[in-house]
Design a protein around this motif. Sequence first.
Motif, PDB file in Angstrom:
ATOM      1  N   MET A  11      27.037 -37.767  33.059  1.00  0.00           N
ATOM      2  CA  MET A  11      28.198 -36.946  33.417  1.00  0.00           C
ATOM      3  C   MET A  11      29.256 -37.038  32.311  1.00  0.00           C
ATOM      4  SD  MET A  11      29.833 -35.132  35.839  1.00  0.00           S
ATOM      5  CE  MET A  11      31.524 -34.601  36.029  1.00  0.00           C
ATOM      6  N   LEU A  12      29.678 -35.866  31.870  1.00  0.00           N
ATOM      7  CA  LEU A  12      30.728 -35.817  30.849  1.00  0.00           C
ATOM      8  C   LEU A  12      32.064 -35.551  31.534  1.00  0.00           C
ATOM      9  CD1 LEU A  12      28.871 -33.604  28.211  1.00  0.00           C
ATOM     10  CD2 LEU A  12      29.082 -36.097  28.254  1.00  0.00           C
ATOM     11  N   VAL A  13      33.014 -36.444  31.350  1.00  0.00           N
ATOM     12  CA  VAL A  13      34.305 -36.339  32.036  1.00  0.00           C
ATOM     13  C   VAL A  13      35.410 -36.069  31.025  1.00  0.00           C
ATOM     14  CG1 VAL A  13      35.980 -37.568  33.459  1.00  0.00           C
ATOM     15  CG2 VAL A  13      33.526 -37.897  33.859  1.00  0.00           C
ATOM     16  N   SER A  14      36.068 -34.936  31.211  1.00  0.00           N
ATOM     17  CA  SER A  14      37.212 -34.603  30.348  1.00  0.00           C
ATOM     18  C   SER A  14      38.427 -35.412  30.798  1.00  0.00           C
ATOM     19  CB  SER A  14      37.501 -33.101  30.446  1.00  0.00           C
ATOM     20  OG  SER A  14      38.856 -32.843  30.155  1.00  0.00           O
ATOM     21  N   TYR A  15      39.001 -36.112  29.851  1.00  0.00           N
ATOM     22  CA  TYR A  15      40.180 -36.936  30.127  1.00  0.00           C
ATOM     23  C   TYR A  15      41.351 -36.049  30.549  1.00  0.00           C
ATOM     24  CZ  TYR A  15      44.116 -40.021  28.739  1.00  0.00           C
ATOM     25  OH  TYR A  15      45.264 -40.760  28.688  1.00  0.00           O
ATOM     26  N   ASN A  16      41.529 -34.920  29.859  1.00  0.00           N
ATOM     27  CA  ASN A  16      42.640 -34.020  30.200  1.00  0.00           C
ATOM     28  C   ASN A  16      42.476 -33.420  31.597  1.00  0.00           C
ATOM     29  OD1 ASN A  16      43.931 -34.448  27.819  1.00  0.00           O
ATOM     30  ND2 ASN A  16      43.240 -32.530  26.839  1.00  0.00           N
ATOM     31  N   TRP A  17      41.247 -33.045  31.911  1.00  0.00           N
ATOM     32  CA  TRP A  17      40.958 -32.452  33.234  1.00  0.00           C
ATOM     33  C   TRP A  17      41.225 -33.465  34.341  1.00  0.00           C
ATOM     34  CZ3 TRP A  17      35.577 -29.747  34.371  1.00  0.00           C
ATOM     35  CH2 TRP A  17      35.609 -29.154  35.634  1.00  0.00           C
TER      36      TRP A  17
END
Lengths: 809, 344
Positions: free
Chosen positions: A1-7
């Motif tokens: 899973m790729l998690v965007s820090y900004n999101w």
Amino acid sequence: MLVSYNWLKDYVNLDLSAAELADKITKSGIEVEIVESLNKGITGVVVGHVLECVQHPNADKLRVCKVDLGEEAPVQIVCGAPNVAAGQKVPVAKVGAVLPGNFKIKKAKLRGEASNGMICSLTELGVEGKLVPKEYSSGIFVMPSDAEIGSDALSYLNLDDYVLELGLTPNRADCLNMLGVAYEVAAILNEELRLPEVQVQTSGEKASDYVSVTVDAKEDNPYYGAMIIKNITIAPSPLWMQNRLVAAGIRPINNVVDITNYVLLEYGQPLHAFDYDRLGSKEILVRRAKAGEEMVTLDDAKRKLGANHLVITNGKEPVAVAGVMGGATSEVQDDTTTVLLEAAYFEGIRVRSASKDLGLRSEASSRYEKGIDRNRVYDAAYRAASLMAQYAGGEVAQGIVEAGERLVPEGKAEVTQTRINTLLGTEIEGEQISDILKRLRFEFDVHGENYIVTVPSRRPDITIDADLVEEVGRIYGYDRIPTTYLLTEGRPGGLSPYQAARRKVMRYMEGTGLYQAVTYALTTPEKSNAFTFSQEQENVHSIKVSHPMSEERSTLRSTLVPQLLEVLKHNHHRSIDDVGIFEISSVFFAHEQSLSVLPEEKTYLSGALTGLWSIHPWQGEKKKIDFFVVKGILEGLFEELGLHSRISFESESLPGMHPGRTAVVKLDSIVVGFIGQIHPGTQKEWDLNESYVFELDLDQLLGASVEPTVYQTLPRFPSITRDIAVVVDQNLPAGDLNTVIHEAGGELLKESSLFDLYEGERMEEGKKSLAFSLKYYDPERTLTDEEVTKAHENILRSLEERFGASLRK
Amino acid sequence: MQDRLQALKEEALLKIQQASDLKELQDIKVSYLGKRGPITEVLKGMGKLSPEERPVVGAYANEIRDAITSALESKISELEQAVIEEKLKKESIDVTLPGRPVRKGNAHPLTAVIEEIEDLFLTMGFTVAEGPEVETDYYNFEALNLPKGHPARDMQDSFFITEDILLRTQTSPVQARTMEKHHGRGPVKIVSPGKVYRRDDDDATHSHQFMQIEGLVVDENVRLSDLKGVLETFAKKMFGEERKIRLRPSFFPFTEPSVEMDISCFKCGGKGCSICKHTGWIEILGAGMVHPNVLEMAGFDSKKYTGFAFGMGPERIAMLKYGIDDIRHFYTNDLRFLKQFKKA
């Protein structure tokens, strides 16, 4: 899973860097494998406004643009992209800017025209080519018209973001979506959680007037919901949404498809948008596919389906493979106006068999396979519908047309404070436990020291007390758990006699100069039993694995010799020709054609030797390995094991072995192995030099009962040594002579050793001479010459009688 | 007469001193001390002397004879010594030439690592348990809380022989078998090393056959903190006293809670380097508290008994320890590789 820090910041306050966050997540149980900065070293890229764009006077493929960068005067930039046009807002790398790969932008002259900067494509800004929207894949990126001229383009493009790659264990499928990660991070950081607010303005129409839903396979599809969104205008989705999809590794397509993907990432709920008008009916029927049924999927491939697969149909024909991929005919296209939005719960096993058989793995199918939160299906559908209303101009019809049970009851798990502290070795207070459960957003009741927890449906991994112990422990922090030492009473450990003896054998083998090898147990059917030494071994079946990765690794071996020959070959091909190796490993014997019980496993000790044995180069001494070098090694081993007096070597013809230079090894009367030279034919087949091997059933050797060592009094009287040399038939084994010598020598004969063997010119044809040194001794007295002579003559007479031996003159 | 003797003595001693070989000395001995020698001759004339003079001259003559004899002996030994020295000088050798090679093999590096780990736990009161490499589905999966269809079975694609028999994918079935043999009574304290098999394509970091070594302790009141103690002792002995350990929550179907153990990097000491991928920590093993289902299936009362288990890969440890870059080296057995582990 790729998690965007900004999101992630949408849901949780993050007052720490992406790297610090990653460290905290890792320490609490989910390994963050990589923290990737989306800014690959970019500086000096701003939003520019193309004021003017004309053909380059000297180059067909270039344009000369006047670009406003929010500075005093616009700059001239030569651009080669086919899609550049006046009026566009574009990312511009100014003179002095740096692009990924440390590419510095300088003033330049292109075919005579000055160029002060560069208008950029997304790939030039470090975005992976496969994630760039198709319309910009061969040109510059065009930004929204409201982008502020001269401002930093990176934040518009989310290139100031960081992506955390989570290495999720199978129990944490709840973190295959942003909300799940948000729950986790909020618990770890002890922060507030902000869930998305979903408000859907519905039109007067009812969804049920447009479609009916029937499920003919309830076990595979416990819940199916369909929503209708009308008056859609297909267009690109907003840049912020595209940016988030790109950060998560998904390519933006159009607003409707992007929204289904966005909600998939946000809620973990796979959704599918059908073009309602292309569905071909007003009906959704979910059923198993018929054997041989075919359909063309979104990727324009014709797929053959089977009864193992679940399909969505329009009542007649399949329009999607459930949870895997939609069909080409009902695909959302640029002219789509009405969308049927599918939000369903499919069983993982069913999705898996289709995705496996069709070779299609997608973000959706992998989530179904790992399990989704059924109680979130509804929320996700409404979230998508509201986004379609907002970003695709859609009008949402009232209600969800559904089949099956939407909600499942939430589970319960109980744990006591004592259990937590005894399992962890901690002293966590009741108040702390309550606090941790609150941070995890678990509802619970406390009865005394008993915690009764209602497990949210997003966390199906929690079922028993130990699961709650882990939850409490990991949020409390494993680094705060003390270090203690086992209370188990200090009973001594140790190796078993077998294990100790096996180590002794290894040390002995190493001491003789052999190196230990470890080889593969799986081999070809031919090699698996290429060498045998007993009838019993020949009467077994080969053991094949049912789905081998190659023929070379398909069958379990019942001999170690072939793999050891492979090692000799490997070394020979590298000009390493003096090699001595041994291996101790398991071999396998099946006593039935198809295994109903486990096969018999034995431990063999085997060796392979080739080339020179003793080498003393500058003294010109070279001794080649021969049968007797190897036999000597084994004799030493048997002595080490206390078995030498019970071991015999008997000439034998064995497969793959030199017929005149091979012997079986017997322990008492049981064959326990063999030794010999590889048959010259086999040797050639294997591409080897002259090689010798041995194989011994180590379990038999180590299992043999051995008399304890008893001290023998040192001799007090002199012994008498006499030699005897006899001429016998050339093919008479020396071992047979030795046996008779001992029988005939009686009590007084204590030792005999062969010290000469002569076969040659001075010997009669077919004869050989053997000379033994015989040692006579009586522990009680000094022997007389007469006694010894008598015994000696008796030996000679016996040899004459038994073998026709004559005294050598 | 005394003067004559004195002269003879001086003459003899001079000749002895000048002699260059043993033959010459023999001649001197015969000519001066023999029956027809000058001293004997002189002594023969003693009869002419007065009784007072006789003992004096006699004594003097003996004295001279002794002096010559002693001089002869010492010259002989001097000459003999010279002969020996001459001979030894001729026998001298070049001590810098290489010695006679002694054949000595050594253990495979994986055996070396496994034995080192075994020995470490043997001193902590563990025994070594072993089991079959071909296993039943029950011991390999079901008894370890991995029922058919469990997603974690995907993590270890297996070599099945029949529907129910496979090459073991882990050494954990030995844990299940050992616990069963204890008939619900503790303590159990074992390490179990051995070969395991998974359907992986062989490359630099994957091997379809590899080694594992696992540990298991089951008793009343065994705690996660005890696991920490055992692992810390192990890490310090195996990788150096200054190592720190870190437990991270993780997931294995047969343990709950589950942890992964990192040690502070032995190369850089935690500052960050290529070995630890700049994190300062190196992942060494997986562990956890034995799952109650596993205990119950093996006949232990999970309310009364708790336990911990841990498992690690000898290949990984050997690769870290010796800086080996390709797992295939362990199974190719190139002699140039094997020979490097003499002192392992």
